[in-house]
Write an enzyme that holds these catalytic residues in place. Structure first.
Site, PDB file in Angstrom:
ATOM      1  N   ARG A  32       9.394  16.514   7.363  1.00 38.05           N
ATOM      2  CA  ARG A  32      10.288  17.136   6.380  1.00 38.05           C
ATOM      3  C   ARG A  32      10.090  18.655   6.350  1.00 38.05           C
ATOM      4  O   ARG A  32      11.045  19.420   6.405  1.00 38.05           O
ATOM      5  CB  ARG A  32      10.006  16.530   5.001  1.00 38.05           C
ATOM      6  N   GLU A 144       4.929  -1.868   6.678  1.00 37.30           N
ATOM      7  CA  GLU A 144       6.382  -2.027   6.512  1.00 37.30           C
ATOM      8  C   GLU A 144       6.970  -0.689   6.053  1.00 37.30           C
ATOM      9  O   GLU A 144       6.530  -0.123   5.057  1.00 37.30           O
ATOM     10  CB  GLU A 144       6.701  -3.103   5.477  1.00 37.30           C
TER      11      GLU A 144
HETATM   12  P1  0O2 Z   1       6.532  16.874  -4.186  1.00 35.87           P
HETATM   13  O1  0O2 Z   1       7.481  17.239  -3.099  1.00 35.87           O
HETATM   14  O2  0O2 Z   1       5.667  18.019  -4.611  1.00 35.87           O
HETATM   15  O3  0O2 Z   1       7.184  16.196  -5.354  1.00 35.87           O
HETATM   16  P2  0O2 Z   1      -0.683  10.104  -3.831  1.00 35.87           P
HETATM   17  O4  0O2 Z   1      -0.976  10.618  -5.226  1.00 35.87           O
HETATM   18  O5  0O2 Z   1      -1.102  11.032  -2.735  1.00 35.87           O
HETATM   19  O6  0O2 Z   1      -1.081   8.683  -3.617  1.00 35.87           O
HETATM   20  P3  0O2 Z   1       2.032  10.937  -3.989  1.00 35.87           P
HETATM   21  O7  0O2 Z   1       2.695  11.318  -2.704  1.00 35.87           O
HETATM   22  O8  0O2 Z   1       1.683  12.018  -4.930  1.00 35.87           O
HETATM   23  O9  0O2 Z   1       0.842   9.999  -3.690  1.00 35.87           O
HETATM   24  O10 0O2 Z   1       2.889   9.903  -4.781  1.00 35.87           O
HETATM   25  P4  0O2 Z   1       3.813   8.726  -4.288  1.00 35.87           P
HETATM   26  O11 0O2 Z   1       3.969   7.840  -5.489  1.00 35.87           O
HETATM   27  O12 0O2 Z   1       3.415   8.085  -3.023  1.00 35.87           O
HETATM   28  O13 0O2 Z   1       5.139   9.491  -3.997  1.00 35.87           O
HETATM   29  C1  0O2 Z   1       5.734  10.172  -4.993  1.00 35.87           C
HETATM   30  C2  0O2 Z   1       6.391  11.351  -4.309  1.00 35.87           C
HETATM   31  O14 0O2 Z   1       7.781  11.107  -4.321  1.00 35.87           O
HETATM   32  C3  0O2 Z   1       6.120  12.601  -5.105  1.00 35.87           C
HETATM   33  O15 0O2 Z   1       6.147  13.690  -4.222  1.00 35.87           O
HETATM   34  C4  0O2 Z   1       7.345  12.661  -5.994  1.00 35.87           C
HETATM   35  O16 0O2 Z   1       7.633  13.958  -6.419  1.00 35.87           O
HETATM   36  C5  0O2 Z   1       8.405  12.161  -5.033  1.00 35.87           C
HETATM   37  N1  0O2 Z   1       9.569  11.634  -5.736  1.00 35.87           N
HETATM   38  C6  0O2 Z   1       9.672  10.559  -6.535  1.00 35.87           C
HETATM   39  N2  0O2 Z   1      10.921  10.388  -6.982  1.00 35.87           N
HETATM   40  C7  0O2 Z   1      11.639  11.400  -6.446  1.00 35.87           C
HETATM   41  C8  0O2 Z   1      13.012  11.754  -6.517  1.00 35.87           C
HETATM   42  O17 0O2 Z   1      13.834  11.110  -7.165  1.00 35.87           O
HETATM   43  N3  0O2 Z   1      13.401  12.853  -5.777  1.00 35.87           N
HETATM   44  C9  0O2 Z   1      12.530  13.573  -5.029  1.00 35.87           C
HETATM   45  N4  0O2 Z   1      12.965  14.603  -4.310  1.00 35.87           N
HETATM   46  N5  0O2 Z   1      11.212  13.257  -4.951  1.00 35.87           N
HETATM   47  C10 0O2 Z   1      10.780  12.182  -5.651  1.00 35.87           C
HETATM   48  P5  0O2 Z   1       4.883  14.577  -3.939  1.00 35.87           P
HETATM   49  O18 0O2 Z   1       4.144  13.966  -2.819  1.00 35.87           O
HETATM   50  O19 0O2 Z   1       4.110  14.777  -5.193  1.00 35.87           O
HETATM   51  O20 0O2 Z   1       5.530  15.907  -3.452  1.00 35.87           O
HETATM   52  P1  0O2 Z   2       7.395  -5.432  -3.538  1.00 38.75           P
HETATM   53  O1  0O2 Z   2       6.140  -4.842  -3.030  1.00 38.75           O
HETATM   54  O2  0O2 Z   2       7.302  -5.823  -4.981  1.00 38.75           O
HETATM   55  O3  0O2 Z   2       8.588  -4.599  -3.222  1.00 38.75           O
HETATM   56  P2  0O2 Z   2      12.034 -12.642   4.236  1.00 38.75           P
HETATM   57  O4  0O2 Z   2      12.445 -12.652   2.774  1.00 38.75           O
HETATM   58  O5  0O2 Z   2      10.947 -13.594   4.570  1.00 38.75           O
HETATM   59  O6  0O2 Z   2      13.207 -12.610   5.173  1.00 38.75           O
HETATM   60  P3  0O2 Z   2      10.282 -10.505   3.670  1.00 38.75           P
HETATM   61  O7  0O2 Z   2       8.954 -10.711   4.301  1.00 38.75           O
HETATM   62  O8  0O2 Z   2      10.392 -10.766   2.203  1.00 38.75           O
HETATM   63  O9  0O2 Z   2      11.377 -11.262   4.497  1.00 38.75           O
HETATM   64  O10 0O2 Z   2      10.718  -9.073   3.978  1.00 38.75           O
HETATM   65  P4  0O2 Z   2      12.023  -8.286   3.611  1.00 38.75           P
HETATM   66  O11 0O2 Z   2      12.991  -9.104   2.834  1.00 38.75           O
HETATM   67  O12 0O2 Z   2      12.481  -7.635   4.858  1.00 38.75           O
HETATM   68  O13 0O2 Z   2      11.422  -7.162   2.682  1.00 38.75           O
HETATM   69  C1  0O2 Z   2      10.701  -7.450   1.551  1.00 38.75           C
HETATM   70  C2  0O2 Z   2      10.678  -6.215   0.686  1.00 38.75           C
HETATM   71  O14 0O2 Z   2      11.980  -5.585   0.702  1.00 38.75           O
HETATM   72  C3  0O2 Z   2      10.432  -6.570  -0.750  1.00 38.75           C
HETATM   73  O15 0O2 Z   2       9.074  -6.534  -0.999  1.00 38.75           O
HETATM   74  C4  0O2 Z   2      11.156  -5.475  -1.494  1.00 38.75           C
HETATM   75  O16 0O2 Z   2      10.392  -4.291  -1.525  1.00 38.75           O
HETATM   76  C5  0O2 Z   2      12.358  -5.260  -0.615  1.00 38.75           C
HETATM   77  N1  0O2 Z   2      13.452  -6.148  -0.995  1.00 38.75           N
HETATM   78  C6  0O2 Z   2      13.958  -7.165  -0.273  1.00 38.75           C
HETATM   79  N2  0O2 Z   2      14.974  -7.772  -0.918  1.00 38.75           N
HETATM   80  C7  0O2 Z   2      15.125  -7.118  -2.091  1.00 38.75           C
HETATM   81  C8  0O2 Z   2      16.033  -7.258  -3.195  1.00 38.75           C
HETATM   82  O17 0O2 Z   2      16.901  -8.134  -3.246  1.00 38.75           O
HETATM   83  N3  0O2 Z   2      15.874  -6.380  -4.224  1.00 38.75           N
HETATM   84  C9  0O2 Z   2      14.922  -5.409  -4.213  1.00 38.75           C
HETATM   85  N4  0O2 Z   2      14.857  -4.592  -5.267  1.00 38.75           N
HETATM   86  N5  0O2 Z   2      14.054  -5.252  -3.191  1.00 38.75           N
HETATM   87  C10 0O2 Z   2      14.150  -6.082  -2.145  1.00 38.75           C
HETATM   88  P5  0O2 Z   2       8.403  -7.610  -1.948  1.00 38.75           P
HETATM   89  O18 0O2 Z   2       7.508  -8.469  -1.154  1.00 38.75           O
HETATM   90  O19 0O2 Z   2       9.427  -8.289  -2.776  1.00 38.75           O
HETATM   91  O20 0O2 Z   2       7.431  -6.815  -2.807  1.00 38.75           O
END
Ligand code: 0O2
Ligand code: 0O2
Length: 211
Positions: A32, A144
């Site tokens: 990015r 995944e």
């Molecule tokens: P930025 O660009 O400064 O916001 P960690 O604490 O290291 O485990 P991290 O990356 O802080 O993980 O958190 P997570 O939950 O994996 O990812 C959240 C990241 O997604 C954060 O960015 C959020 O700001 C960003 N995010 C969540 N929702 C949105 C959205 O709607 N729009 C945008 N643009 N960003 C979103 P970072 O990493 O803090 O970086």
């Molecule tokens: P989490 O962590 O709560 O998100 P299969 O159903 O066996 O064909 P599988 O292994 O379930 O395949 O994988 P799939 O369907 O490719 O991907 C599973 C993940 O995709 C889910 O994780 C969700 O994150 C997302 N997902 C799939 N279907 C839906 C849906 O209908 N609604 C939403 N909101 N997310 C979906 P998990 O395991 O549910 O857990």
């Protein structure tokens, strides 16, 4: 460590998954930044990642009748990365970037954009194998990767929390509304793509006109 032995030491079992998620998030965020430094539209809007909790893994194993020895194949989302994009076109650009990389091997693709799920769920899923270097050697971790637009993410996030409330057993009218909302999110993506290509054409015309 054998998957059968994981119950003995969850922290040890999950450590490579945490490392994989941390490394992948950093690598994807770097892509990015590179686009931004080059003044180009970045196909990656933001990246999140998580490792499933012990409780969540055990619950999935129970629901799907997965034996401990089948855990690594049966639960492919112990490590999960989610990449959000502005436009549907960006999703396929990101997928190509991942396919071309030497440090990630794509094992499986599920395109729930071309074929959305019955629930209305849309996203592009890739199951990848990622090598993690640990003090005791290299281990390959299954991750995944879900790639989706902001609109798809909006829908999926809300549907996911509703799913908890109703345990997947939606009343008919909620189900209908969710499917309509999914269509609306799809239409929004289509509209934004149209606007984007018009902006691109206008920019091209503007840059190439000779007054
Ligand atoms: P930025 O660009 O400064 O916001 P960690 O604490 O290291 O485990 P991290 O990356 O802080 O993980 O958190 P997570 O939950 O994996 O990812 C959240 C990241 O997604 C954060 O960015 C959020 O700001 C960003 N995010 C969540 N929702 C949105 C959205 O709607 N729009 C945008 N643009 N960003 C979103 P970072 O990493 O803090 O970086
Ligand atoms: P989490 O962590 O709560 O998100 P299969 O159903 O066996 O064909 P599988 O292994 O379930 O395949 O994988 P799939 O369907 O490719 O991907 C599973 C993940 O995709 C889910 O994780 C969700 O994150 C997302 N997902 C799939 N279907 C839906 C849906 O209908 N609604 C939403 N909101 N997310 C979906 P998990 O395991 O549910 O857990």
């Amino acid at each position: 460590m054998l998957a059968e032995d994981f119950i003995e030491n969850w922290d040890l079992f999950l450590a490579p998954y945490h490392q994989a998620v941390d490394e992948l998030k950093l690598k994807l965020k770097t892509i990015r930044s590179e686009y931004r430094i080059n003044g180009k539209h970045t196909p990656i809007e933001f990246v999140t990642g998580r490792v499933k909790t012990k409780e969540s893994i055990l619950e999935k194993m129970e629901i799907r009748h997965i034996e401990p020895e089948d855990l690594l194949i049966g639960v492919q989302d112990i490590a999960g990365i989610r990449i959000m994009c502005q436009f549907v076109e960006d999703i396929y650009i990101v997928a190509e970037l991942i396919k071309e990389r030497q440090d990630m091997k794509v094992l499986l693709i599920r395109d729930y954009i071309k074929n959305h799920k019955e629930s209305g769920y849309r996203s592009y899923h890739m199951v990848i194998e990622y090598p993690v270097h640990r003090a005791d050697g290299m281990t390959k971790v299954i991750v995944e990767v879900q790639i989706r637009t902001l609109a798809m993410n909006f829908w999926a996030t809300i549907e996911h929390s509703l799913n908890y409330k109703y345990s997947g057993m939606y009343p008919e009218h909620i189900l209908m509304r969710l499917q309509r909302a999914s269509e609306a999110a799809f239409q929004l993506d289509e509209e934004m793509s149209e606007i984007r290509s018009e902006i691109r054409e206008a920019t091209y015309y503007f840059e190439n006109r000779h007054d």
